[in-house]
Design a protein around this motif. Structure first.
Motif, PDB file in Angstrom:
ATOM      1  N   TYR A  30       0.846  -1.204   0.000  1.00  0.00           N
ATOM      2  CA  TYR A  30       0.000   0.000   0.000  1.00  0.00           C
ATOM      3  C   TYR A  30       0.875   1.244   0.000  1.00  0.00           C
ATOM      4  O   TYR A  30       1.977   1.231   0.534  1.00  0.00           O
ATOM      5  N   CYS A  43      -9.461   8.036  11.612  1.00  0.00           N
ATOM      6  CA  CYS A  43     -10.372   6.866  11.545  1.00  0.00           C
ATOM      7  C   CYS A  43     -10.317   6.094  12.857  1.00  0.00           C
ATOM      8  O   CYS A  43     -11.346   5.764  13.448  1.00  0.00           O
ATOM      9  N   GLU A  48     -13.376   3.779  13.902  1.00  0.00           N
ATOM     10  CA  GLU A  48     -13.766   3.155  12.628  1.00  0.00           C
ATOM     11  C   GLU A  48     -12.691   2.192  12.146  1.00  0.00           C
ATOM     12  O   GLU A  48     -11.547   2.242  12.602  1.00  0.00           O
ATOM     13  N   PRO A  51      -9.395   1.676   5.945  1.00  0.00           N
ATOM     14  CA  PRO A  51      -9.877   1.264   4.612  1.00  0.00           C
ATOM     15  C   PRO A  51      -9.119   0.064   4.020  1.00  0.00           C
ATOM     16  O   PRO A  51      -9.477  -0.422   2.970  1.00  0.00           O
ATOM     17  N   PHE A  52      -8.069  -0.374   4.684  1.00  0.00           N
ATOM     18  CA  PHE A  52      -7.414  -1.616   4.241  1.00  0.00           C
ATOM     19  C   PHE A  52      -6.899  -2.351   5.457  1.00  0.00           C
ATOM     20  O   PHE A  52      -6.786  -1.774   6.544  1.00  0.00           O
ATOM     21  N   CYS A 142      -8.529   4.445  -1.820  1.00  0.00           N
ATOM     22  CA  CYS A 142      -9.359   5.373  -1.050  1.00  0.00           C
ATOM     23  C   CYS A 142      -8.724   6.762  -0.993  1.00  0.00           C
ATOM     24  O   CYS A 142      -7.537   6.929  -1.270  1.00  0.00           O
ATOM     25  N   TRP A 143      -9.552   7.724  -0.605  1.00  0.00           N
ATOM     26  CA  TRP A 143      -9.128   9.113  -0.404  1.00  0.00           C
ATOM     27  C   TRP A 143      -8.528   9.709  -1.676  1.00  0.00           C
ATOM     28  O   TRP A 143      -7.469  10.336  -1.648  1.00  0.00           O
TER      29      TRP A 143
END
Lengths: 188, 279
Positions: A30, A43, A48, A51-52, A142-143
């Protein structure tokens, strides 16, 4: 020593690595740099999910140039890792195993690496074109609004990296210059 | 009086942004090749050879040498007999916008230092304007990456600190920067002027090819001394250890106040980029 590693890497493979070893890394990596690290932290603060999957992940600190037609990615060398020091210990405690960047790390990061058996690999700073050639695919996951700082999933092949700091805290940025200076004394 | 249009300026700046990012200046390329040939420490030699291969690969692949394609520092020497038709500032920014889009260069500028929203087109440029006699317009684009910019320093030394104080401050700046600015580095040094001028001189020093010493012999010797000291720190290419920590030291000076000795160090990496054009 030289090693070929494929992500996800396991702890035993990482334990063998020593500062100064060469690693040719293949598999999924990533990308995340300043702004993405800040969002990851936000996050986590909100409770939360990231995202990965951070567990066993490899993160490359890079903001590539846009891909020209016919290429999967533009220039893609590492950015200075020290700016991620504020965020890395928390991610390492969540299971991140590889950090890829360049330059010095803080005491807190190194302690977190040793605690979790993680390794910090140095990519060749400034060698954006050569690093680009090791990247076989790239897509933003993402983002996207962060532009060059968006999180991408890369598929890399034989990415040439140097073990900068190993899972015992051995550090090429200390041992390398010290060995060179020592060799000068020997010559006199 | 000569007329130069905003469009001429935009077109030139766009071309210079792209050229500077893909092809390093001759003095840097030959310094890198020479460093690779002369480096005594095997790890360092190997690292320098990889970096030299990258410079060639970038040109061949038509990719930027480094992904940090920088903030566009644009230096303008404007002949006082030139009349610019149109908005000069807007013309330079349009050139940067065009160059960074057409050249697939990275947009690395945020509109505000604390709220940090990317401007999306790498504008605004950082413009330094100098008025000179004549009717030419000289443009130089120096795309400045921030891995090295972040390692730069400024100090208001005391006159009593003298040459030794200045030397210590410069060498210390490189020592503290260590592996972060992607060594081997190029070191721009500004001495004198005021707080702000010292910083501007240090940036300006990066415009001079590293194979052209300061014309004042006293400062040419100081450049050599500093380079020798920096290259005995042992940091080496990428900070992995070795001889070649810096490729060159350039000093620029100006008169200063009886009470002061401002010194600024602007660090640049081995990807020290600049491209010029005369209109």
């Amino acid at each position: 020593m030289e090693y070929r590693l494929k992500t996800p890497v396991n702890r035993e493979e990482l334990n063998r690595l020593r500062a100064g070893d060469m690693v040719y890394l293949s598999g999924e990596v990533y990308t995340a740099r300043d702004a993405a690290h800040k969002r990851m932290t936000e996050c986590l603060d909100r409770g939360e999910l990231l995202p990965f999957e951070i567990r066993d992940s490899a993160i490359y600190y890079v903001g590539p140039t846009p891909e020209p037609p016919g290429r999967v990615i533009g220039s893609a060398g590492p950015t200075t890792s020290g700016r991620m020091d504020a965020y890395s210990p928390r991610l390492l405690d969540l299971g991140q195993k590889l950090m890829i960047g360049k330059g010095l790390r803080s005491r807190e990061v190194i302690d977190a690496m040793v605690r979790n058996g993680a390794v910090y690999l140095a990519a060749m700073g400034g060698a954006g074109a050569l690093m680009s050639a090791c990247i076989k695919s790239a897509r933003v996951i993402c983002w996207e609004d962060l532009g060059c700082e968006a999180v991408r999933l890369l598929e890399v092949e034989d990415m040439p990296l140097t073990v900068a700091i190993d899972s015992l805290g051995g550090n090429i940025y200390e041992s390398g210059p010290a060995a060179y200076l020592e060799s000068l004394k020997g010559g006199k | 009086m000569r007329i130069i249009t905003a469009e001429q300026i935009s077109a030139a700046v766009a071309e210079l942004c792209i050229r500077a990012n893909r092809e390093l200046p001759e003095d840097i390329v030959s310094a890198m090749n020479r460093a690779a040939a002369d480096e005594p420490w095997p790890v360092a030699k190997n690292t320098l050879e990889v970096l030299c291969r990258n410079i060639a690969a970038a040109e061949e692949m038509e990719l930027p040498v480094c992904q940090d394609t920088g903030m566009a520092c644009v230096f303008v020497r404007l002949g006082q007999d030139v009349h610019i038709e149109g908005d000069f500032r807007a013309a330079v920014d349009e050139g940067v916008r065009r160059g960074y889009e057409l050249g697939y260069l990275r947009k690395s500028v945020v509109a505000d230092p604390l709220r940090r929203i990317n401007t999306g087109d790498n504008t605004p440029a950082v413009i330094t304007l100098e008025l000179v006699p004549g009717e030419k317009l000289e443009l130089t684009v120096l795309p400045k990456g921030f891995g090295s910019e972040n390692m730069s320093r400024l100090a208001m030394l005391k006159p009593a600190d003298g040459v030794e104080g200045v030397k210590r401050f410069v060498v210390d700046a490189v020592r503290k920067a260590a592996s972060n600015p992607c060594p081997p580095v190029v070191v721009g040094v500004g001495i004198g002027g005021t707080f702000d001028k010292a910083a501007a001189l240090a940036k300006h020093a990066l415009l001079r090819p590293i194979d052209c010493p300061n014309q004042d012999e006293f400062y040419a010797r100081l450049e050599e001394d500093m380079l020798r000291e920096i290259n005995s720190l042992g940091i080496g290419p990428q900070g992995f250890g070795g001889h070649t920590t810096a490729l060159g030291v350039n000093i620029e000076t100006m008169p200063t106040h009886v009470a002061g000795l401002p010194v600024a160090v602007n660090i640049s990496c081995h990807v020290t980029r600049r491209a010029s054009m005369e209109l």
